[in-house]
Design a protein around this motif. Structure first.
Motif, PDB file in Angstrom:
ATOM      1  N   THR A  71       0.843  -1.215   0.000  1.00  0.00           N
ATOM      2  CA  THR A  71       0.000   0.000   0.000  1.00  0.00           C
ATOM      3  C   THR A  71       0.871   1.255   0.000  1.00  0.00           C
ATOM      4  OG1 THR A  71      -0.120  -0.068   2.428  1.00  0.00           O
ATOM      5  CG2 THR A  71      -1.911  -1.144   1.204  1.00  0.00           C
ATOM      6  N   PRO A  72       1.721   1.413  -1.000  1.00  0.00           N
ATOM      7  CA  PRO A  72       2.632   2.564  -0.993  1.00  0.00           C
ATOM      8  C   PRO A  72       1.978   3.881  -1.430  1.00  0.00           C
ATOM      9  CG  PRO A  72       3.000   1.259  -2.956  1.00  0.00           C
ATOM     10  CD  PRO A  72       1.962   0.532  -2.154  1.00  0.00           C
ATOM     11  N   THR A  73       0.726   3.814  -1.884  1.00  0.00           N
ATOM     12  CA  THR A  73       0.055   5.039  -2.328  1.00  0.00           C
ATOM     13  C   THR A  73      -1.176   5.292  -1.462  1.00  0.00           C
ATOM     14  OG1 THR A  73      -1.425   3.932  -3.894  1.00  0.00           O
ATOM     15  CG2 THR A  73       0.766   4.561  -4.704  1.00  0.00           C
ATOM     16  N   ILE A  74      -1.647   6.522  -1.477  1.00  0.00           N
ATOM     17  CA  ILE A  74      -2.847   6.870  -0.722  1.00  0.00           C
ATOM     18  C   ILE A  74      -4.043   6.045  -1.195  1.00  0.00           C
ATOM     19  CG2 ILE A  74      -4.517   8.715  -0.273  1.00  0.00           C
ATOM     20  CD1 ILE A  74      -1.940   9.025   1.312  1.00  0.00           C
ATOM     21  N   VAL A 106       6.440   6.645   4.518  1.00  0.00           N
ATOM     22  CA  VAL A 106       7.000   7.712   5.363  1.00  0.00           C
ATOM     23  C   VAL A 106       5.907   8.294   6.248  1.00  0.00           C
ATOM     24  CG1 VAL A 106       8.015  10.024   5.344  1.00  0.00           C
ATOM     25  CG2 VAL A 106       8.838   8.288   3.740  1.00  0.00           C
ATOM     26  N   GLY A 107       6.228   8.501   7.518  1.00  0.00           N
ATOM     27  CA  GLY A 107       5.344   9.186   8.454  1.00  0.00           C
ATOM     28  C   GLY A 107       6.124  10.263   9.181  1.00  0.00           C
ATOM     29  N   PRO A 108       5.451  11.316   9.654  1.00  0.00           N
ATOM     30  CA  PRO A 108       6.184  12.417  10.288  1.00  0.00           C
ATOM     31  C   PRO A 108       6.740  12.061  11.665  1.00  0.00           C
ATOM     32  CG  PRO A 108       3.823  12.778  10.448  1.00  0.00           C
ATOM     33  CD  PRO A 108       4.002  11.567   9.579  1.00  0.00           C
ATOM     34  N   THR A 158      -1.066   7.373   8.750  1.00  0.00           N
ATOM     35  CA  THR A 158       0.099   7.742   7.953  1.00  0.00           C
ATOM     36  C   THR A 158       1.134   6.635   7.998  1.00  0.00           C
ATOM     37  OG1 THR A 158       1.697   9.535   7.564  1.00  0.00           O
ATOM     38  CG2 THR A 158       1.262   8.946   9.860  1.00  0.00           C
ATOM     39  N   GLY A 159       2.207   6.809   7.262  1.00  0.00           N
ATOM     40  CA  GLY A 159       3.254   5.803   7.224  1.00  0.00           C
ATOM     41  C   GLY A 159       3.893   5.580   8.590  1.00  0.00           C
ATOM     42  N   ALA A 160       4.310   4.334   8.840  1.00  0.00           N
ATOM     43  CA  ALA A 160       4.951   3.998  10.116  1.00  0.00           C
ATOM     44  C   ALA A 160       6.471   3.947   9.982  1.00  0.00           C
ATOM     45  CB  ALA A 160       4.421   2.661  10.634  1.00  0.00           C
ATOM     46  N   ASN A 161       6.998   4.387   8.830  1.00  0.00           N
ATOM     47  CA  ASN A 161       8.435   4.376   8.565  1.00  0.00           C
ATOM     48  C   ASN A 161       9.015   2.958   8.585  1.00  0.00           C
ATOM     49  OD1 ASN A 161       8.716   7.317   8.377  1.00  0.00           O
ATOM     50  ND2 ASN A 161       8.279   7.294  10.585  1.00  0.00           N
TER      51      ASN A 161
END
Length: 563
Positions: free
Chosen positions: A262-265, A335-337, A359-362
């Motif tokens: 799931t690399p895209t929104i 990527v997540g902040p 969001t991404g969990a890195n």
């Protein structure tokens, strides 16, 4: 006495078909009607009819600039590198700048705009507060090396522009000069017959603070602007702001989710069965080579133009696959902040403190739920960076905004002391001490206005110019026979003697049908036909815009058209 232009002697060649490379209405019609011809990509020759329209627009601009006390000068188009290097615009303009060297190796440019040179002129000529305020302007050819010149004269690499500059000793004086130019622009565009909007804008490479654009709504426009149906708010999309409003709400702890492939929104939202708006999109860009993350709601796109304006003069570019090499903290597509310790994080105000996101969990194949701004991650800078959409709230009243396309025809800036600081533009003040001068910059696209008028006023038959800028006041058509030609020439001379500008189609061997078609295509406001009742001294007068016709005697026609 006005001029009679005889088409039998005029260099004008009309075309029945649209040029193969023409995309916009103005491009098609200006070429077909014999106003312009292409020399190379973005480079155009103005033929006799086109030059008259261009000169008429320049005349209107010149009259209104003179009326506010501005003084006309003419600066060179070939400019030395050093002033633009001092202002940093030698680099900031990038590939848009035409750079060249002389035989001795000296570096020069073809001027895209002249803030630096005008500043140096005033520095040389004005030494005391008594010399100010002063407003200077020029109407001159400018140059920009557009990557994809298109739309005819709308976006060329060489174009005609009026640029003016005000110089004052106080901010209040600058505000007055700005107001004078704003009012003058309103008069200019009203006289030209343009439908326009005044919108808030950003300054871009020009620098400065307060900035407004004059936009002509048109389908061919390259600018998108918004306006509010409930109040007077209007702005270029790059200038639209969104209020940062922290959210007070309780959220659960961060939950890591297993989200393979799931690399895209889109794939993430589908996998979890949530709307894209519940996710946080993190776009990685490079700012002067340093990787920066930009966070926006998952259902919105990052406006790279807006981001570039915010971060100027830094260069913004998208990251590539190579940029992830050696960066274990950056997991592509996940990527997540939270936990981005080595990356500057910029967010749109919609990612306000207290908002919760998926969001991404890195980690590869992992996302996180309940990631809260201000709790689980900090935003280094809040910037308006999303692409504006119809329905976004008006910053002034909250009503949903409307989107429309337009052509930029004018732009005014309160530059402040940006260039005065660069070149130490000071004058001796009333107290005997140096005072730093403050500046304004004001531009009108003269050749662009020709295309904007063509876009707004043309119909299915061709161009339809407003009287103020048309190449003639009346187009007299001799329907074919000797008697009709004789009458057409006679009435043309009488109209000219009465001060009416005349274009007369006296071409021999050209059918009436072709002449009538050309008259519609060329677009002069009034068409006067010497036709079937010429023996009686009766002519037919047609209004090009409305199509209304009436029969008049020669004397009646002269009286009507010279009124």
């Amino acid at each position: 006495m006005a001029q009679v232009q005889r088409m039998s002697r005029l260099m004008v060649k009309t075309l029945r078909d649209d040029p193969a490379d023409a995309e916009t209405l103005s491009h098609k019609l200006l070429v077909r009607a014999g106003y312009v011809r292409r020399n190379a990509a973005g480079i155009w020759t103005w033929l006799p009819l086109g030059k008259k329209v261009l000169d008429n627009i320049s005349r209107v601009v010149r009259e209104e600039m003179d009326a506010i006390g501005a003084q006309e000068v003419l600066l060179p188009a070939l400019l030395p590198k050093e002033p633009y290097e001092a202002s940093a615009r030698w680099e900031e303009y990038g590939d848009l700048l035409f750079r060249l060297k002389d035989r001795k190796g000296g570096e020069y440019l073809l001027g895209p705009t002249h803030e630096e040179i005008f500043t140096l002129v005033v520095k040389d000529q004005c030494t005391s507060y008594k010399d100010l305020p002063v407003m200077l302007y020029q109407i001159q050819t400018k140059y920009r090396d557009e990557a994809r010149p298109r739309s005819g004269v709308l976006r060329g690499r060489e174009f005609q522009m009026k640029d003016s500059y005000s110089f004052d000793t106080t901010d209040e004086g600058l505000a007055e000069s700005y107001a004078l130019h704003r009012a003058a622009y309103q008069k200019i565009f009203a006289r030209l017959g343009l439908d326009y909007r005044i919108v808030s804008a950003v300054s871009g490479a020009m620098g400065g603070s307060a900035s407004e654009e004059f936009l002509a709504p048109a389908a061919a426009g390259e600018d998108t602007f918004v306006d509010c149906p409930a109040c007077d708010y209007a702005a270029n999309t790059e200038a639209v702001t969104f209020t940062l409003t922290p959210v007070a709400a309780e959220h659960g702890p961060v939950e890591e989710l297993d989200t393979p492939d799931t690399p895209t929104i889109e794939t993430l939202a589908q996998h979890l069965g949530v709307p894209a708006s519940a996710t946080l999109k993190n776009l990685l860009v490079k700012v002067d080579g340093e990787i920066v993350a930009v966070g926006v709601p998952g259902d919105r796109e990052v406006d790279l133009g807006k981001l570039g304006e915010h971060l100027a003069p830094a260069v913004v570019e998208l990251v590539t696959a190579e940029d992830f090499e050696g960066r274990d903290d950056l997991v592509r597509g996940y990527v997540g902040p939270q936990g981005l310790e080595k990356v500057r994080y910029i967010a749109d105000p919609r990612v306000a403190p207290g908002t919760s996101w998926i969001t991404g969990a890195n980690k590869e194949g992992k996302h996180a739920r309940n990631v809260v701004a201000g709790r689980d991650f900090e935003v280094d800078d809040y910037l308006d960076v999303v692409v504006v959409e119809a329905g976004d709230p008006c910053p002034k009243c909250g009503t949903g905004l409307r989107l429309d396309r337009a052509i930029e025809i004018g732009h005014i800036f309160q530059l402040g002391r940006k260039y005065a600081d660069t070149f130490q533009l000071d004058v001796l003040g009333q107290q005997g001490k140096p005072v730093r001068v403050t500046m304004g910059s004001y531009g009108i696209g003269v050749s662009r206005a020709v295309a904007a008028l063509a876009e707004q006023s043309a119909d299915e038959q061709g161009l339809c110019w407003p009287k103020e800028i048309a190449p003639a006041d009346v187009h007299v058509v001799a329907a074919g026979k000797a008697l009709q030609t004789e009458l057409a020439l006679d009435v043309s001379e009488k109209l000219a003697a009465a001060g009416v500008r005349v274009l007369v189609d006296d071409r021999a061997g050209v059918s009436p049908g072709v002449k009538f078609t050309d008259a519609e295509l060329i677009g002069v406001p009034k068409i006067l036909v010497a036709g079937r009742r010429s023996a009686e001294g009766v002519l037919e007068l047609k209004d090009r815009r409305t199509g209304e016709r009436e029969e008049l005697t020669v004397d009646e026609a002269i009286a009507r058209l010279s009124a």
